[in-house]
Design a protein around this motif. Structure first.
Motif, short mmCIF file in Angstrom:
data_model
loop_
_atom_site.label_atom_id
_atom_site.label_comp_id
_atom_site.label_asym_id
_atom_site.label_seq_id
_atom_site.Cartn_x
_atom_site.Cartn_y
_atom_site.Cartn_z
N HIS A 74 62.96 50.91 -12.52
CA HIS A 74 62.68 51.57 -11.26
C HIS A 74 63.73 51.19 -10.23
O HIS A 74 64.34 50.14 -10.32
CB HIS A 74 61.28 51.21 -10.75
N LYS A 90 59.14 51.34 -1.28
CA LYS A 90 58.74 52.49 -2.09
C LYS A 90 59.70 52.71 -3.26
O LYS A 90 60.91 52.63 -3.10
CB LYS A 90 58.68 53.75 -1.25
N THR A 102 56.38 61.50 -10.70
CA THR A 102 54.95 61.82 -10.63
C THR A 102 54.20 61.29 -11.84
O THR A 102 53.10 60.76 -11.70
CB THR A 102 54.73 63.34 -10.50
N ARG A 105 53.84 57.55 -11.45
CA ARG A 105 52.79 57.19 -10.49
C ARG A 105 51.40 57.36 -11.10
O ARG A 105 50.49 56.57 -10.83
CB ARG A 105 52.92 58.02 -9.23
N ARG A 135 50.86 54.40 -13.46
CA ARG A 135 50.66 53.16 -12.70
C ARG A 135 49.30 53.16 -12.01
O ARG A 135 48.63 52.12 -11.94
CB ARG A 135 51.77 52.99 -11.68
N ALA A 136 48.86 54.30 -11.52
CA ALA A 136 47.55 54.39 -10.86
C ALA A 136 46.42 54.13 -11.85
O ALA A 136 45.40 53.54 -11.49
CB ALA A 136 47.38 55.76 -10.21
#
Length: 85
Positions: free
Chosen positions: A22, A29, A49, A52, A55-56
């Motif tokens: 990353h 961010k 996306t 995310r 990771r969520a």
């Protein structure tokens, strides 16, 4: 757990030893991600996306600024593939 085909593909690559690097923009961010296979090839299906979402759901994790790898929860969620036997 309901996981899409793209999520399965990325989790499968990570389960085989891949990683997600990353890059951070201004502040804390995450602005860009790149998914690498264990052979060092780039997986183009992994975008910000999708990262995310993974990771969520806590299917991937990172510690101390290291690249993201699959978590135990992610290993339990990924289905076996034919080339993984």
């Amino acid at each position: 757990m309901n996981i899409s085909k793209l999520e399965q593909r990325v989790l499968h690559v990570l389960a085989q030893g891949g990683l997600i690097r990353h890059e951070r923009g201004e502040g804390r961010k995450i602005s860009a991600v790149t998914c690498y296979t264990r052979d060092g090839l780039v997986l183009s299906d992994c975008d910000l996306t999708l990262f995310r979402r993974l990771r969520a759901r806590r299917l991937i994790a990172s510690g101390g600024g290291a690249p993201y790898r699959i978590s135990r929860r992610g290993l339990a969620a990924v289905r076996g593939q034919l080339d993984n036997q």
